[in-house]
Design a protein around this motif. Structure first.
Motif: not given
Length: 100
Positions: A1-24
């Motif tokens: 993972m590149l130095f500037g992308l250390k928090n990409s898993p957290v960011t991706f999880q936030a995206i998934m939570n946002k788009i699937l919020r109603d179903l979750i």
């Protein structure tokens, strides 16, 4: 993972939570980073929920890899445990390792 992308898993999880919020919130879908599980009480509505998840992902240019998907199974391994109609169970291999 590149130095500037250390928090990409957290960011991706936030995206998934946002788009699937109603179903979750309804309890039909659970998501952990790039793992999504669809669980419905009855078979009739299951396909509709799966279609809805796929449409939501396509809207933001995310796609599923079909060979990694499991379709219409009663039990599935998710985050190291087995989830099924009887609830959440430990994997048999893990239980055996502890007992032995």
């Amino acid at each position: 993972m590149l130095f500037g992308l250390k928090n990409s898993p957290v960011t991706f999880q936030a995206i998934m939570n946002k788009i699937l919020r109603d179903l979750i919130n309804t309890g039909e879908v659970a998501s952990f980073i790039d793992d999504i599980i669809v669980g419905t009480e009855k078979k009739e509505g299951h396909d509709g929920v799966v279609e809805e998840v796929i449409k939501m992902m396509e809207e933001i240019d995310l796609y599923v890899k079909l060979e990694k998907c499991k379709w219409k199974v009663k039990e599935v391994e998710f985050l190291g445990v087995v989830v099924g109609p009887d609830g959440i169970k430990m994997k048999k291999e893990k239980v055996k390792a502890v007992l032995d």
